[in-house]
Design a protein around this motif. Structure first.
Motif, short mmCIF file in Angstrom:
data_model
loop_
_atom_site.label_atom_id
_atom_site.label_comp_id
_atom_site.label_asym_id
_atom_site.label_seq_id
_atom_site.Cartn_x
_atom_site.Cartn_y
_atom_site.Cartn_z
N ASP A 90 -11.52 12.45 1.37
CA ASP A 90 -12.15 11.45 0.36
C ASP A 90 -13.74 11.66 0.77
N TYR A 91 -14.26 11.67 1.93
CA TYR A 91 -15.58 12.01 2.19
C TYR A 91 -16.16 13.51 1.38
N CYS A 142 -16.52 13.06 -2.31
CA CYS A 142 -18.02 12.28 -2.60
C CYS A 142 -19.00 13.23 -2.19
N SER A 143 -18.97 14.21 -1.13
CA SER A 143 -19.97 15.12 -0.71
C SER A 143 -20.27 16.16 -2.01
N GLU A 200 -19.18 15.87 -5.32
CA GLU A 200 -19.66 15.22 -6.39
C GLU A 200 -21.02 14.94 -6.53
N GLU A 201 -21.59 14.50 -5.28
CA GLU A 201 -22.93 14.36 -5.07
C GLU A 201 -24.00 15.45 -5.19
#
Length: 116
Positions: A46-47, A50-51, A53-54
């Motif tokens: 998950d992290y 997010c990383s 995608e950002e």
């Protein structure tokens, strides 16, 4: 993605399915596959999702770039868990007796982590 499945095998399985879909006439862009891979990873990623995608433009991200990025994160996670398992943990119990037969216990516990 199945629990315990590696990024390499998951990406290979996903590409096999997407190639079969394309062969049967399904219009599927690489960006669609990238998004589906990111959505279907196990919660331990998950992290990482997010990383990615950002920090990256998902519309321009190739499948190879995604797989490479995920592999790097997977290797770091595996190395981290291995390091924790291999961390030196020494615990000794020494029992000293004096002349009166009464003992005095000393417990020494040392935990050394190889992570820096």
């Amino acid at each position: 993605m199945k629990n315990g499945e590696s990024i390499t095998s998951y990406c290979a399985r996903t590409m096999e399915i997407s190639n079969k879909m394309r062969f049967h006439g399904e219009k599927m862009d690489d960006v669609t596959i990238v998004e589906k891979i990111l959505l279907s990873l196990t919660p331990k990623f998950d992290y990482v999702v997010c990383s990615i995608e950002e920090s990256k433009d998902i519309d321009a991200l190739s499948l190879d770039e995604l797989q490479s990025s995920l592999l790097v994160h997977e290797q770091k996670m595996n190395r981290s868990s291995t390091t924790e398992e291999q961390a030196l943990k020494a615990s000794t119990f020494t029992h000293f007796s004096n002349s009166r037969g009464r003992g005095r216990g000393v417990v020494i516990s040392v935990v050394v982590s190889a992570r820096m």
